[in-house]
Enzyme design. Structure first.
Site, PDB file in Angstrom:
ATOM      1  N   LYS A 245      14.783  -9.780   5.936  1.00  0.00           N
ATOM      2  CA  LYS A 245      15.157 -10.406   4.652  1.00  0.00           C
ATOM      3  C   LYS A 245      16.044  -9.407   3.918  1.00  0.00           C
ATOM      4  O   LYS A 245      16.025  -8.211   4.246  1.00  0.00           O
ATOM      5  CB  LYS A 245      13.905 -10.731   3.840  1.00  0.00           C
ATOM      6  CG  LYS A 245      12.984  -9.552   3.610  1.00  0.00           C
ATOM      7  CD  LYS A 245      11.682  -9.975   2.948  1.00  0.00           C
ATOM      8  CE  LYS A 245      10.754  -8.777   2.777  1.00  0.00           C
ATOM      9  NZ  LYS A 245       9.475  -9.151   2.181  1.00  0.00           N
TER      10      LYS A 245
ATOM     11  N   ASP B  97      10.164  -9.380   9.893  1.00  0.00           N
ATOM     12  CA  ASP B  97      10.202  -9.449   8.427  1.00  0.00           C
ATOM     13  C   ASP B  97      11.623  -9.229   7.924  1.00  0.00           C
ATOM     14  O   ASP B  97      11.873  -8.473   6.983  1.00  0.00           O
ATOM     15  CB  ASP B  97       9.246  -8.401   7.817  1.00  0.00           C
ATOM     16  CG  ASP B  97       8.934  -8.707   6.350  1.00  0.00           C
ATOM     17  OD1 ASP B  97       8.440  -7.806   5.646  1.00  0.00           O
ATOM     18  OD2 ASP B  97       9.231  -9.841   5.910  1.00  0.00           O
TER      19      ASP B  97
ATOM     20  N   ASN C 224      14.893  -6.021   2.993  1.00  0.00           N
ATOM     21  CA  ASN C 224      14.645  -5.044   4.080  1.00  0.00           C
ATOM     22  C   ASN C 224      15.935  -4.605   4.751  1.00  0.00           C
ATOM     23  O   ASN C 224      15.936  -4.162   5.903  1.00  0.00           O
ATOM     24  CB  ASN C 224      13.694  -5.644   5.127  1.00  0.00           C
ATOM     25  CG  ASN C 224      12.258  -5.549   4.665  1.00  0.00           C
ATOM     26  OD1 ASN C 224      11.955  -4.807   3.738  1.00  0.00           O
ATOM     27  ND2 ASN C 224      11.382  -6.333   5.285  1.00  0.00           N
TER      28      ASN C 224
ATOM     29  N   LYS D 116       8.311   7.655   2.079  1.00  0.00           N
ATOM     30  CA  LYS D 116       7.344   6.557   1.917  1.00  0.00           C
ATOM     31  C   LYS D 116       5.959   7.188   1.952  1.00  0.00           C
ATOM     32  O   LYS D 116       5.583   7.816   2.944  1.00  0.00           O
ATOM     33  CB  LYS D 116       7.515   5.546   3.050  1.00  0.00           C
ATOM     34  CG  LYS D 116       6.570   4.341   2.956  1.00  0.00           C
ATOM     35  CD  LYS D 116       6.835   3.352   4.071  1.00  0.00           C
ATOM     36  CE  LYS D 116       5.885   2.170   4.030  1.00  0.00           C
ATOM     37  NZ  LYS D 116       6.144   1.218   5.145  1.00  0.00           N
TER      38      LYS D 116
ATOM     39  N   PHE E 222       0.826  -1.215   0.000  1.00  0.00           N
ATOM     40  CA  PHE E 222       0.000   0.000   0.000  1.00  0.00           C
ATOM     41  C   PHE E 222       0.863   1.268   0.000  1.00  0.00           C
ATOM     42  O   PHE E 222       0.396   2.340   0.300  1.00  0.00           O
ATOM     43  CB  PHE E 222      -0.878   0.007   1.260  1.00  0.00           C
ATOM     44  CG  PHE E 222      -0.118  -0.336   2.516  1.00  0.00           C
ATOM     45  CD1 PHE E 222       0.755   0.598   3.100  1.00  0.00           C
ATOM     46  CD2 PHE E 222      -0.209  -1.595   3.096  1.00  0.00           C
ATOM     47  CE1 PHE E 222       1.477   0.281   4.228  1.00  0.00           C
ATOM     48  CE2 PHE E 222       0.517  -1.919   4.245  1.00  0.00           C
ATOM     49  CZ  PHE E 222       1.361  -0.974   4.821  1.00  0.00           C
ATOM     50  N   ALA E 223       2.148   1.114  -0.320  1.00  0.00           N
ATOM     51  CA  ALA E 223       3.004   2.302  -0.228  1.00  0.00           C
ATOM     52  C   ALA E 223       3.930   2.379  -1.416  1.00  0.00           C
ATOM     53  O   ALA E 223       4.200   1.380  -2.080  1.00  0.00           O
ATOM     54  CB  ALA E 223       3.838   2.224   1.047  1.00  0.00           C
ATOM     55  N   LYS E 224       4.396   3.595  -1.695  1.00  0.00           N
ATOM     56  CA  LYS E 224       5.515   3.716  -2.650  1.00  0.00           C
ATOM     57  C   LYS E 224       6.556   4.610  -1.998  1.00  0.00           C
ATOM     58  O   LYS E 224       6.240   5.429  -1.114  1.00  0.00           O
ATOM     59  CB  LYS E 224       5.041   4.265  -3.987  1.00  0.00           C
ATOM     60  CG  LYS E 224       4.677   5.723  -4.000  1.00  0.00           C
ATOM     61  CD  LYS E 224       4.206   6.167  -5.385  1.00  0.00           C
ATOM     62  CE  LYS E 224       3.322   7.406  -5.202  1.00  0.00           C
ATOM     63  NZ  LYS E 224       2.469   7.660  -6.334  1.00  0.00           N
TER      64      LYS E 224
HETATM   65  C1  LIG Z   1      12.664   3.116   8.498  1.00  0.00           C
HETATM   66  O1  LIG Z   1      12.899   2.854   7.143  1.00  0.00           O
HETATM   67  C2  LIG Z   1      11.876   2.414   6.352  1.00  0.00           C
HETATM   68  C3  LIG Z   1      10.622   2.123   6.881  1.00  0.00           C
HETATM   69  C4  LIG Z   1       9.644   1.665   5.995  1.00  0.00           C
HETATM   70  O2  LIG Z   1       8.443   1.368   6.457  1.00  0.00           O
HETATM   71  C5  LIG Z   1       9.887   1.503   4.657  1.00  0.00           C
HETATM   72  C6  LIG Z   1      11.116   1.805   4.161  1.00  0.00           C
HETATM   73  N1  LIG Z   1      11.277   1.628   2.827  1.00  0.00           N
HETATM   74  C7  LIG Z   1      12.305   2.074   2.022  1.00  0.00           C
HETATM   75  C8  LIG Z   1      12.598   1.306   0.927  1.00  0.00           C
HETATM   76  C9  LIG Z   1      13.608   1.679   0.076  1.00  0.00           C
HETATM   77  C10 LIG Z   1      14.332   2.837   0.317  1.00  0.00           C
HETATM   78  C11 LIG Z   1      15.438   3.221  -0.567  1.00  0.00           C
HETATM   79  O3  LIG Z   1      16.093   4.216  -0.320  1.00  0.00           O
HETATM   80  N2  LIG Z   1      15.660   2.403  -1.637  1.00  0.00           N
HETATM   81  C12 LIG Z   1      16.686   2.603  -2.575  1.00  0.00           C
HETATM   82  C13 LIG Z   1      17.724   3.478  -2.367  1.00  0.00           C
HETATM   83  C14 LIG Z   1      18.722   3.590  -3.337  1.00  0.00           C
HETATM   84  C15 LIG Z   1      18.686   2.839  -4.499  1.00  0.00           C
HETATM   85  C16 LIG Z   1      17.614   1.960  -4.689  1.00  0.00           C
HETATM   86  C17 LIG Z   1      16.617   1.846  -3.726  1.00  0.00           C
HETATM   87  C18 LIG Z   1      17.541   1.109  -5.866  1.00  0.00           C
HETATM   88  N3  LIG Z   1      18.432   1.505  -6.963  1.00  0.00           N
HETATM   89  C19 LIG Z   1      19.789   1.809  -6.434  1.00  0.00           C
HETATM   90  C20 LIG Z   1      19.748   2.973  -5.513  1.00  0.00           C
HETATM   91  C21 LIG Z   1      14.044   3.625   1.427  1.00  0.00           C
HETATM   92  C22 LIG Z   1      13.015   3.247   2.286  1.00  0.00           C
HETATM   93  C23 LIG Z   1      12.152   2.270   5.013  1.00  0.00           C
END
Ligand SMILES: COc1cc(O)cc(Nc2ccc(C(=O)Nc3ccc4c(c3)C[NH2+]CC4)cc2)c1
Length: 336
Positions: free
Chosen positions: A134, A132, A137, A40, A22-24
């Site tokens: 993995k 969760d 995460n 988020k 439910f999130a992006k």
């Molecule tokens: C407390 O941190 C949380 C809590 C939560 O409920 C969800 C998240 N979800 C995240 C998922 C991904 C990212 C993220 O920064 N992903 C990311 C960052 C850099 C790159 C990518 C993804 C993929 N291509 C390479 C570069 C940040 C928060 C966090």
């Protein structure tokens, strides 16, 4: 690019870097400092009954101050959305890092795994279970340090970490036998199992239990049988076996894990963590903020400590502190 009035003047939204359920998650810039953040974005309607999970996660993240747990800077709630402004980890998912390298060496796996153990030991010491764990995460920051993310399923049993949970959650591939059997389980014990699967993925580059059919996957998990590739050292095999014990009572505990020979090999000390109750007071950051907003540094600090730590002032303070710790100039654009 969708515009959200709630973010106007505070954050510039950029590309989508994650999505699920439910999130992006979108990359964004904190306008006042120019620092990158991840936001988020959750639509309340599609959240449905999961709405309480957002509040649970925010409550957990506000108290979790650890160098290997992704930081929550700010929460913005509108009638229709929740926005969680989170520390940006430019290295992306650990999962992609493993795939890219096929598998990690024992030394690199140990470096990463010690950081995860420190974060989980800290989490458990505060009575939380992640539930969760993995590779998806676990993110990497610019210095390739790990950051645990997504506490949407974390639980803080009211009678403490040693009281039983029942909710079935998390991804089956990483789920402990007692969890997939729907038994009462201890959050700490299922986290140990998931970390065993994670360690196996680091060292092998594939999963110990995997199958396209969910029944076969469950059968494999409940059998507790998995391949031990030839490149695994006997010490790592022993550790993985201790974590992937079907009987949770026979499974290694988080304290034993912190002191395990495989964990301490090549290091001076066992895995540890520091209980931080507050972020440190920094006069340079406070005077930078004071110069722009006209308030006295002491008043800004007093408001910060009193705040619920998810407001724009907190985000600006923490992002400026990050800049200082990286040796960058402390600047705030006046438009803030
Ligand atoms: C407390 O941190 C949380 C809590 C939560 O409920 C969800 C998240 N979800 C995240 C998922 C991904 C990212 C993220 O920064 N992903 C990311 C960052 C850099 C790159 C990518 C993804 C993929 N291509 C390479 C570069 C940040 C928060 C966090």
């Amino acid at each position: 690019m969708v515009r959200y009035a709630a973010l106007k003047g505070l954050y510039d939204l950029e590309k989508t870097i994650g999505s699920g359920g439910f999130a992006k998650v979108k990359l964004a810039t904190h306008i006042a400092t120019g620092e990158k953040v991840a936001i988020k974005i959750m639509d309340k309607i599609s959240l449905g009954d999961d709405l309480p999970r957002v509040k649970l996660e925010v409550q957990a993240l506000k108290t979790l101050l650890h160098q290997h747990i992704c930081r929550l800077y700010q929460v913005i709630e509108t009638d229709s959305h929740y926005f969680m402004v989170i520390e940006y980890c430019s290295g992306g998912e650990l999962f992609d890092h493993i795939v890219e390298k096929n598998r990690l060496s024992e030394t690199e796996s140990r470096k990463f795994f010690r950081q995860i153990v420190s974060a989980v030991a800290y989490l458990h010491s505060l009575g939380y279970a992640h539930r969760d764990l993995k590779p998806e995460n676990v993110l990497l920051d610019r210095e390739e340090n790990l950051k645990l993310i997504d506490f949407g399923l974390c639980a803080k049993p009211k009678n403490g970490i040693d009281s039983h949970l029942q909710t079935s959650c998390g991804s089956p591939t990483y789920a402990a036998p007692e969890l997939i059997l729907g038994k009462k389980y201890l959050g700490s014990e299922v986290d140990i199992w998931s970390m065993g699967v994670l360690l196996y993925a680091l060292l092998c580059g594939f999963l110990p239990f995997d199958d396209n059919s969910i029944e076969n996957l469950y059968r494999k998990i409940l059998s507790g049988k998995y391949d031990e590739p030839s490149w695994l050292s006997s010490s790592s095999k022993r550790l993985i076996r201790a974590m992937l014990q079907i009987d949770p009572k026979k499974r290694i505990t988080i304290q034993e894990l912190c002191n395990h020979p495989w964990i301490t090999a090549g290091f001076l000390n066992p895995v540890s963590f520091v209980h931080k109750t507050n972020f440190e007071k920094d006069d340079d950051v406070l005077s930078t903020m004071s110069a722009i907003c006209g308030e006295h540094a002491s008043d800004i600090w007093r408001k910060l400590v009193k705040s619920d730590r998810t407001d724009y002032r907190t985000a600006t303070y923490l992002l400026l502190l990050d800049r200082k710790l990286r040796g960058l100039s402390l600047r705030i654009s006046p438009s803030a």
